[in-house]
Scaffold this motif. Structure first.
Motif, PDB file in Angstrom:
ATOM      1  N   GLU A 319      43.197  39.076  25.765  1.00  0.00           N
ATOM      2  CA  GLU A 319      42.327  39.453  26.877  1.00  0.00           C
ATOM      3  C   GLU A 319      41.601  38.220  27.418  1.00  0.00           C
ATOM      4  OE1 GLU A 319      38.381  42.217  27.798  1.00  0.00           O
ATOM      5  OE2 GLU A 319      39.238  42.103  25.773  1.00  0.00           O
ATOM      6  N   ILE A 320      41.584  38.058  28.715  1.00  0.00           N
ATOM      7  CA  ILE A 320      40.915  36.921  29.352  1.00  0.00           C
ATOM      8  C   ILE A 320      39.610  37.421  29.965  1.00  0.00           C
ATOM      9  CG2 ILE A 320      41.090  35.108  31.088  1.00  0.00           C
ATOM     10  CD1 ILE A 320      44.101  35.266  30.838  1.00  0.00           C
ATOM     11  N   PRO A 321      38.469  36.895  29.533  1.00  0.00           N
ATOM     12  CA  PRO A 321      37.180  37.340  30.071  1.00  0.00           C
ATOM     13  C   PRO A 321      36.840  36.653  31.389  1.00  0.00           C
ATOM     14  CG  PRO A 321      36.812  35.686  28.414  1.00  0.00           C
ATOM     15  CD  PRO A 321      38.302  35.859  28.502  1.00  0.00           C
ATOM     16  N   ARG A 322      35.696  37.007  31.935  1.00  0.00           N
ATOM     17  CA  ARG A 322      35.267  36.394  33.195  1.00  0.00           C
ATOM     18  C   ARG A 322      34.825  34.949  33.015  1.00  0.00           C
ATOM     19  NH1 ARG A 322      30.892  40.795  34.882  1.00  0.00           N
ATOM     20  NH2 ARG A 322      30.493  40.544  32.655  1.00  0.00           N
ATOM     21  N   GLU A 323      34.440  34.589  31.792  1.00  0.00           N
ATOM     22  CA  GLU A 323      33.884  33.265  31.558  1.00  0.00           C
ATOM     23  C   GLU A 323      34.456  32.691  30.262  1.00  0.00           C
ATOM     24  OE1 GLU A 323      29.433  31.245  31.712  1.00  0.00           O
ATOM     25  OE2 GLU A 323      29.648  33.286  30.935  1.00  0.00           O
TER      26      GLU A 323
END
Length: 626
Positions: A319-323
């Motif tokens: 999963e790639i977060p916003r930051e």
């Protein structure tokens, strides 16, 4: 017996830092989450004989198949992370929560004439700015109580405020300095707004700029002989420092981020990856990679991001977060951020944490990476096959007749040419033999080559039969190989000492740190060992151990030097000297301290601080003249 558990970590592999640990079963399910001030002491207690453990503890230990831990900076952080993970994983062996209350927040109202600070669990209030969440109500109460000493804004309800205004008499909080009493007009609305804004800024930023400002104002007041003001400012600075020391691992703004900490040397790098979702740490993992080629930190970060987030066939994508927070930005960070944004389907911000909670967590991630790297080196060195391969590789590289079963390594350490010391560490069969380590005080030398020559001459004197200066004290074994920390000049100095002693049957080489080049006496070109090989790994570890041992001795010598100097000052005993050194942490920091900073140490008067300051500065002047 718990000692027979095949997956049990070795005691020396467990750190002594505060931290949070997790017991996992064969399927990776978290069985238990706990915290400890000293992880090694706490976890060792679980591996007592099984019949001595409590029934429930024995069941957990025998069910578990893995044990993981995460280092934190303080006991308070350990408490926060423990509660966060208990809530997240719901481990069967932990005490279950009896209710499902939301976390408490510290809040400031923004729609009243006089802003109000209060504690609430309701996140739905309008015109309110929230800080938190906190995992324990006592923690947020203690934070509010401390901050009101520095920023005495209103904290009472509207009814209490109106009643005090009608009576024209403030409440007890005003009398004890925790409220500026806007209810009776002791403070102007604009001034109260400024206090409330400073209150919010400190909670939001969490940095030391406010403390530094107060410390500077305290010094100015002290110089102007305004001692009551200086004492008040000192107390405010201490109060804010106490709040910062309780930095939480629960973020205040529902942060979704991945944070990476990296610890590296010339041959390997350890990575610590913290996953933060909804403002809380949801997971942490560490791994180590061998660096086949020399990579600068920016290249290494880019390599790690590609490895973590690149889609892999048949595997659920990360999963790639916003930051994403990294120690240093890649050279093409804009393109990397665009690539991550394309994978996520929305914008991803790639940046370096500068201050506040995120910077504090970045430091914790780096500390975990350092521990992972040290653990990796310990386990690799403990493997018999790896050690045998390393010794055989050194034998081939240096063209030795036999494998170097006893290796001695020498390093020199000094501070600007003063307090010169040297170390000798010994490795037998590829393992450190610490009872054979030696420390040397070095006198009358001008540079590292002279120091190496002097130390080797003294060491080799013990190997020359019949030397009258040997005093009967002999080293146990003759080394097969001597390593010096440095390049060709240091190696040639060591070779000169061997020639003067008439010793021809001990091999010699040097290991230069920058490019890990191996130098032999008189050779114009170094030997380059293949990267990621066992022989280079062992030589690097031996050299680093000699460097660590020398640095430790050098620091101790400097500390003893300043201790003896302080003890000569009338009015300073061992207890006060100990307090001073513990407060400043090092001799260097103490020499740079101002009179006001020295006077802030308990039991040190301003007059005594002036004497201490003058004494240390006089000594520093003498050193510079030398």
């Amino acid at each position: 017996m718990a000692n027979d558990l095949s997956w049990r970590p070795k005691t020396g592999e467990i750190p002594t830092d505060p931290g949070v640990y997790r017991w996992l079963d064969a399927k990776g399910r978290v069985l238990y989450v706990g915290k400890a001030k000293n992880l090694r002491a706490r976890l060792s207690s679980y591996f007592a004989p099984l019949d001595s453990l409590h029934d429930r503890t024995r069941k957990m230990v025998t069910t578990a198949r893995d044990l993981q831990w995460t280092i934190v900076k303080s006991d308070y952080e350990a408490l926060q992370l423990e509660f966060t993970w208990i809530k997240e994983f719901d481990p069967p062996f932990n005490v279950r929560f009896k209710d499902d209350k939301s976390y408490p927040y510290l809040a400031i109202s923004t729609n009243e004439d006089f802003a109000r600070a209060f504690i609430t669990r309701n996140r739905e209030l309008r015109s309110v700015r929230y800080f938190g969440p906190y995992t324990q109500s006592w923690a947020v109460r203690e934070t509010l109580d401390t901050l009101l000493k520095v920023y005495p804004i209103r904290s009472c309800s509207k009814a209490v405020f109106n009643a005090a205004a009608a009576k024209k008499r403030p409440c007890l909080l005003a009398d004890i300095g925790k409220c500026s009493a806007p209810c009776v007009g002791r403070i102007e609305p604009k001034e109260h707004q400024r206090l409330a804004a400073d209150f919010a800024k400190f909670l939001n930023s969490g940095d030391r700029s406010y403390i530094d400002e107060l410390t500077q104002r305290m010094s100015t007041a002290s110089e102007n002989q305004e001692y009551e003001l200086a004492a008040a400012l000192r107390d405010d600075a201490k109060a804010l420092a106490a709040v910062l020391e309780k930095s939480t691992v629960v973020f205040s703004d529902q942060t979704d981020a991945d944070l990476f900490g990296i610890a590296e040397d010339e041959l390997s790098a350890a990575v610590s990856h913290f996953v933060v979702r909804g403002g809380r740490i949801r997971g942490a993992r560490n791994w180590v990679l061998d660096k086949e080629l020399e990579r600068d930190p920016a290249e290494l970060v880019e390599y790690i991001l590609q490895n973590v987030y690149s889609p892999k066939p048949g595997i659920e994508p990360q999963e790639i977060p916003r930051e994403i927070l990294v120690p240093v930005l890649p050279s093409d960070h804009r393109e990397v951020a665009l690539w991550l944004s394309d994978l996520r389907g929305s914008k991803v911000q790639l940046r370096v944490a500068q201050r506040g909670d995120k910077a504090a967590l970045a430091e914790t991630a780096v500390k975990n990476a350092q521990h992972a790297q040290n653990l990796y080196k310990m386990r690799r060195s403990a493997d018999f096959t790896s050690r045998a391969d390393a010794l055989a590789g050194i034998q081939r590289a240096l063209n030795l007749e036999d494998a170097p079963l006893r290796i001695e390594c020498f390093d020199v350490s000094h501070l600007g040419g003063t307090n010169v010391v040297a170390s000798m560490v010994v490795f037998e069969d590829g393992l450190p033999k610490k009872d054979a380590y030696r420390k040397f005080n070095v006198e009358g030398t001008k540079d590292d080559t002279e120091s190496i020559h002097q130390v080797l001459t003294r060491r080799l004197r013990y190997l020359v039969q019949g030397d009258p200066e040997a005093d009967g004290a002999k080293f146990s074994y003759r080394p097969n190989l001597i390593i010096v920390d440095g390049g060709l000049p240091q190696v040639n100095a060591a070779a000169k000492a061997l020639d003067e002693a008439g010793i021809t049957d001990i091999a010699l080489c040097g290991l230069a740190k920058r490019l890990e080049e191996v130098w032999l006496p008189g050779d114009a070109f170094p030997i380059i060992l293949p990267r990621a090989t066992e022989e280079l790994f062992l030589m690097q570890r031996i050299r680093d151990e000699a460097h660590r041992f020398a640095i430790t001795f050098q620091r101790k010598k400097r500390s003893l030097s300043i201790s003896s100097q302080l003890l000569e000052i009338p009015g300073l005993g061992e207890r006060r000297v100990s307090l001073l050194l513990r407060h400043f942490g090092s001799a260097k920091r103490m020499r740079l301290a101002t009179v006001a900073e020295i006077a802030s140490v308990p039991n040190i008067s301003e007059q005594l601080a002036e004497i201490i300051h003058a004494t240390l500065n006089e000594d520093g002047q003498k050193l510079s003249e030398k």
